[in-house]
Design an enzyme around this catalytic site. Structure first.
Site, PDB file in Angstrom:
ATOM      1  CD  GLU A 174       0.922   0.214   2.986  1.00 38.89           C
ATOM      2  OE1 GLU A 174       0.937   1.468   2.919  1.00 38.89           O
ATOM      3  OE2 GLU A 174       1.877  -0.431   3.420  1.00 38.89           O
ATOM      4  CD  GLU A 337       7.387   2.416  -1.398  1.00 40.16           C
ATOM      5  OE1 GLU A 337       8.106   1.732  -2.157  1.00 40.16           O
ATOM      6  OE2 GLU A 337       7.663   3.585  -1.081  1.00 40.16           O
TER       7      GLU A 337
END
Length: 383
Positions: A174, A337
């Site tokens: 994310e 990420e």
């Protein structure tokens, strides 16, 4: 009707359970347990794929980007604009996830599920924006019912693309300023623990901001959880104090597991979304389904995040279904990420290699001595 996973081997002539897979790994030319956790991973993948010759082919990390209305409360060290700027960095291939994934031969798919920026010009981003950021949970629910369903569907669609593309293992990451606040609030809502336990420093906030972040999470919990009549309903908890990218991760995890894809949680935020998914699969207070849900059998946790609350989230995942929630790596990372997920993919590749390709005592002509009985391979192999 469930579509047969494209990345799975042909149907075996033998049902592979934990005992058979463990016997197979114990028959390899090594002392019992000498490869540690790698053996556990190999066993889990053999059971997941239903074969003693498992494989990990194509791997992918999905990075879901979204902003958070709660960032208006001043809970981050960085402004909301950073989310959109990082999406542009992903698009150019310059972010940590881009280079780590490339080094480990992992595909990256970046999906805008709710970034508060105009990203239409970006050609390497999948554009599925539900709305430009969640609402401020201190004032109103983070999402409406329809927005939650739409964000969930974005994740489901990402997993379905992975099935179509023959992906064997899917990492879930994310990007979103304010999302450690949302994840901490959701973790508190799911576990009953206070913000003092679940809130961490996220992007590295100073002491005053850290204190404010805790206050904001407690305020959001007091506003929503004390008033809703469905306080144990994970969908409602996600809607009130979650986020668009968290909902997408939840949808992706549940869908991927249904197709026999290995699901790799990343760090704190990803794990909290996975916890919500596990709660959606199980009936609260019931022991019947523990350890036997599709997601619990497909699930791996990439790394132990340095973010406060991650340990609690891992423990809650284990308690929800009895899944093995021990992280594969501990590198003191807290980036997000999907970076940890990309780093952990080679471990899955190594695990299936030892199950599939490593010689047994019998095939190598190596004497097992007094341990001959426990080093014997299963008599019936998949055809």
């Amino acid at each position: 009707m469930t579509t047969a996973p494209l990345n799975m081997p042909s149907t075996p002539s033998l049902t592979i359970d934990q005992a058979i897979a463990r016997q197979a790994i114990d028959s390899k030319t090594k002392p019992l347990g000498a490869l540690g956790r790698l053996e556990d991973v190999a066993v889990q993948l053999a059971v997941l794929q239903g074969t003693l010759t498992p494989s990990i082919g194509r791997t992918r990390v999905c990075v879901f980007g979204a902003d958070h209305g709660v960032s208006d409360e001043g809970v981050s060290a960085y402004p909301r604009a950073v989310t959109g700027e990082m999406m542009r960095n992903f698009d150019r291939g310059g972010a940590a996830i881009n280079v780590i994934a490339a080094a480990n031969h992992v595909d990256v798919e970046v999906i805008d599920v709710g970034v508060d920026a105009d990203l239409k010009a970006l050609t390497h981003i999948r554009h599925q924006k539900v709305r430009p950021g969640s609402r401020n949970m201190c004032i109103e629910p983070a999402m409406t019912v329809d927005e939650l369903a739409a964000a969930f569907a974005v994740g489901t669609a990402a997993a379905q693309r992975a099935v179509t593309d023959g992906v064997s293992a899917l990492g879930l990451g994310e990007m979103g300023i304010g999302n450690t606040t949302a994840a901490a609030a959701l973790l508190s809502a799911l576990t009953g623990h206070s913000a003092e336990i679940t809130v961490g420093r996220g992007t590295g906030v100073d002491d005053p901001t850290f204190a404010k972040k805790r206050t904001v999470v407690e305020a959001a919990l007091n506003r929503h959880i004390s008033k809703t009549s469905a306080v144990t309903n994970p969908y409602e908890l996600m809607r009130c104090v979650g986020g668009l990218e968290l909902a997408a991760i939840t949808g992706a995890a549940l869908e991927a597991a249904q197709h026999g894809i290995a699901v790799m949680a990343d760090g704190f935020i990803s794990t909290v979304a996975i916890l919500c998914a596990l709660r959606m699969e199980t009936v609260p207070g019931s022991e019947e389904g523990r350890g036997h849900t599709p997601l619990s059998g497909a699930l791996f946790f990439a790394h132990r995040s340095a973010e406060r609350g991650h340990g609690l989230a891992l423990e809650a995942c284990a308690a929800a279904t009895g899944c093995d929630a021990r992280p594969l790596l501990t590198l003191d990372m807290r980036l997000g990420e999907g970076s940890g997920a990309a780093l952990a993919m080679p471990i899955l590749r190594a695990a299936v290699a030892i199950m599939r390709d490593m010689a047994t005592f019998a095939s190598a002509g190596v004497s097992a001595g007094a341990q001959a009985e426990v080093h014997t391979a299963p008599r019936t192999e998949p055809g």
